[in-house]
Design an enzyme around this catalytic site. Structure first.
Site, PDB file in Angstrom:
ATOM      1  N   ASN A   1       1.256   1.555  -6.519  1.00 52.07           N
ATOM      2  CA  ASN A   1       0.465   1.253  -5.335  1.00 52.07           C
ATOM      3  C   ASN A   1      -0.297  -0.032  -5.628  1.00 52.07           C
ATOM      4  OD1 ASN A   1      -1.072   1.269  -2.994  1.00 52.07           O
ATOM      5  ND2 ASN A   1      -2.604   2.641  -3.853  1.00 52.07           N
TER       6      ASN A   1
ATOM      7  N   MET B   1       0.860  -1.197   0.000  1.00 49.20           N
ATOM      8  CA  MET B   1       0.000   0.000   0.000  1.00 49.20           C
ATOM      9  C   MET B   1       0.886   1.234   0.000  1.00 49.20           C
ATOM     10  SD  MET B   1      -2.841   1.675   0.202  1.00 49.20           S
ATOM     11  CE  MET B   1      -4.085   0.487   0.665  1.00 49.20           C
ATOM     12  N   CYS B   2       0.516   2.184  -0.817  1.00 46.60           N
ATOM     13  CA  CYS B   2       1.276   3.425  -0.893  1.00 46.60           C
ATOM     14  C   CYS B   2       0.331   4.593  -1.139  1.00 46.60           C
ATOM     15  CB  CYS B   2       2.295   3.372  -2.034  1.00 46.60           C
ATOM     16  SG  CYS B   2       3.431   1.985  -1.941  1.00 46.60           S
ATOM     17  N   GLY B   3       0.852   5.773  -0.866  1.00 46.17           N
ATOM     18  CA  GLY B   3       0.211   6.988  -1.319  1.00 46.17           C
ATOM     19  C   GLY B   3       1.050   7.519  -2.464  1.00 46.17           C
TER      20      GLY B   3
END
Length: 627
Positions: A76, A1-3
């Site tokens: 992401n 998970m990333c922004g």
């Protein structure tokens, strides 16, 4: 998970080298383990790339990534299958390596067609000035865009922001395929041209309709066209089987509508050899999907076998949004098969405060026997209700999902008493709901804006935060879930005719109408649910994983005729999601196999907290930030 975020400007005088503080804050909450920004300047445009990492898999790999050619990648996603990623490798690095070797558009589309798992990405090709971006087929990862006519700029981001008193200008990037922008050409022409490479399942007629729908929400200086080369992404799931029975279906049970359903009623279906085989195949494919989602995360492997911590001291790596309903019960049971036995599993159960007079009498029958199990409220709520007795608090949070959740816990404990099942009671007051909706949740739910989005968005946000208490016979203690991975059952109702509207459709239009409804449900799940839920859960630095939307699970269910998945001629609690109920029975579950569908907003009682006369489709004023 990333922004992930990319801000592009065609006007040097308006270009900012930093993201706005509120946007940066929202992105960092999604990726708390590492943050980095990268500026790419050209004579015609400037790009600011921003990456924020939630470290789950392989070595921590900072983003944005840049190669020797000046190409930039933001990812992401999770590669669960389709492309080989070893257990100790990072899928961001693997994807970037593959992109480096892509020679043309076809290679890029072929790469993303192979990936099985949720993803959104942004990829900048320096030599061609092309910016690629998109979301997976189901839209399981959020990606928004915002086009600004004033300063000739646009922004792509996992999450947006909301300006006080102004309608949201962010929109979800449609999960219709992959988009490409020629930045140099756009800068010169002062017009942004979005080229769409659609999923192959979209017909030429539907592509025109799709382009019209996308264009309707865009400003005049932005246009969208389909690839003139007729290039496309390969659809990752098989088409829906819309076959209808040649002869009337066999009625398995007589007088079933006049008697309460029992497990014996379900057992009759399993006496059919073909049906039993289909159910076992479903269990197998769903089990593999869950295995991939609970093992692709770091665990403490430094402990020697003789130095294993006591189970009570271990932290859970996986949490489940848990109502005790059939979806979450099956997920929990199969997760138990794959998660190391000495590792706890967090069952996140959310309840919103109700008035005592609204508590159904049937929910309080065992009150006197359970005084040692009274919930305690969350930290803020306890300040307001410190004087209230435990019995009163028990009533105020005895919502339907809490009742079925406790019953489900007992079933799971009976199936595997060796597992530490952390049943996390998450209690939310009206005051806390209103405060955190105003300060956090409304920004995450947007650009969705209905009453239903408000109810589900708030319920999922509080549940996935994991702040609550553990209640046992011996003690009540506050608890904060440490799990980075949150499993959710979304996708089961859409595919297995779980909603009441499916039953209405069947009664009106038969199996043919039901097939069309199921096909429509899957087609719109990206815009109705998944982007919102990803933003809401990701706000806690946690990753949402959707086993019912695993590509192999969807393909298997799509391959079955509809009557092997659901039989809506049977009553609630049996007919809807029939194949899932039979799977639960085979897995050893008991009372939960017969629970009828209950929507989260009603089961948690959030829908009853404020206004009772609203329609789910109404625009929700509570999601607006007031000046």
């Amino acid at each position: 998970m990333c922004g992930i975020c990319c801000s592009v400007s065609f006007s040097i005088e308006h270009f900012s080298r930093d993201l706005k503080e509120d946007l940066l804050c929202n992105l960092k909450r999604r990726g708390p383990n590492n943050s980095r920004q990268l500026l790419k300047s050209d004579i015609n445009y400037q790009c600011l790339f921003s990456g924020h990492i939630l470290h789950i898999r392989g070595p921590l790999t900072a983003q944005p990534m840049e190669d020797e050619r000046g190409n930039v990648f933001l990812w992401n996603g999770e590669v669960f299958s389709g492309i080989k990623v070893e257990a100790k490798e990072n899928d961001t690095q693997i994807m970037f390596n593959y992109l480096f070797s892509c020679k043309n558009e076809t290679d890029i589309l072929s790469l993303f067609s192979k990936v099985q798992g949720p993803w959104s990405f942004i990829y900048y090709q320096a030599s061609s000035h092309h910016l690629w971006f998109g979301r997976d087929f189901f839209g399981r990862r959020s990606l928004l865009w915002h086009f600004n006519t004033i300063d000739e700029s646009f922004c792509l981001s996992s999450v947006g922001t909301q300006t006080s008193g102004v309608a949201s200008q962010w929109q979800e990037v449609p999960a219709s395929g992959i988009f490409r922008i020629d930045l140099k050409s756009s800068a010169i022409s002062k017009c942004v041209l979005l080229k769409l490479y659609p999923w192959k399942y979209i017909s030429r007629e539907n592509i025109k309709e799709c382009l019209t729908q996308i264009s309707a929400d865009l400003p005049t200086f932005v246009s969208v066209v389909a690839s003139e080369d007729k290039l496309y992404l390969k659809k990752p799931v098989v088409p829906l089987n819309t076959m209808l029975p040649q002869t009337p279906l066999e009625i398995h049970c007589t007088d079933i509508s006049s008697t309460p359903p029992t497990r014996e009623t379900l057992q009759v279906f399993l006496t059919d050899r073909h049906m039993k085989k289909v159910v076992q195949q479903f269990i197998d494919v769903l089990s593999i999907a869950i295995k991939r989602r609970v093992l692709c995360l770091p665990r403490d492997e430094s402990l020697m076998p003789n130095d294993v911590l006591k189970t009570g001291d271990r932290k859970a790596n996986v949490a489940i949004l848990f109502s005790g309903g059939i979806d979450s019960m099956v997920i929990a049971t199969l997760a138990d098969h794959h998660i190391p036995l000495d590792e706890p599993i967090d069952l996140l159960n959310v309840a919103f405060m109700t008035k005592e007079k609204n508590i159904p009498t049937s929910f309080n029958k065992k009150k006197s026997k359970q005084k040692n199990h009274c919930e305690i409220p969350s930290e803020e709520l306890s300040k307001n209700l410190a004087a209230a007795d435990g019995d009163s608090l028990y009533k105020q949070f005895s919502v339907p999902d809490r009742i079925t959740g406790r019953a489900g816990l007992k079933e799971l404990q009976a199936i595997n008493p060796s597992r530490m099942w952390n049943f996390v009671e998450i209690n939310v007051s009206l005051e806390e709901l209103q405060k955190l909706r105003r300060t956090r949740i409304c920004q995450l739910v947007q650009p969705l804006d209905t009453v239903l989005d408000d109810s589900i968005g708030c319920a999922v946000w509080f549940a996935s935060r994991g702040t609550g208490c553990l209640v046992t016979q011996d003690e009540v203690k506050s608890y904060q879930s440490s799990a980075k991975v949150v499993l959710t059952g979304i996708g089961a109702d859409e595919q297995l005719a779980g909603y009441s509207r499916h039953r209405v459709c069947f009664q009106t239009h038969g199996l043919q109408g039901l097939n069309k409804e199921i096909e429509m449900e899957l087609g719109r799940i990206s815009s109705r649910n998944l982007g919102r839920d990803d933003r809401v859960i990701g706000d806690h630095g946690k990753e949402a994983r959707f086993p019912f939307l695993d590509e192999n699970v969807v393909s298997f269910l799509n391959s079955l005729p509809v009557w092997e998945k659901a039989d809506l001629s049977l009553p609630r609690g049996i007919g809807e999601k029939l194949i899932l109920r039979l799977a639960a029975l085979e897995l050893g579950l008991t009372a939960s196999t017969l629970l009828p569908k209950r929507a989260m907003q009603f089961g948690s009682r959030i829908a009853k907290m404020e206004k009772n006369n609203e329609k789910a489709s109404d625009k929700c004023g509570r999601l607006q930030i007031n000046p």
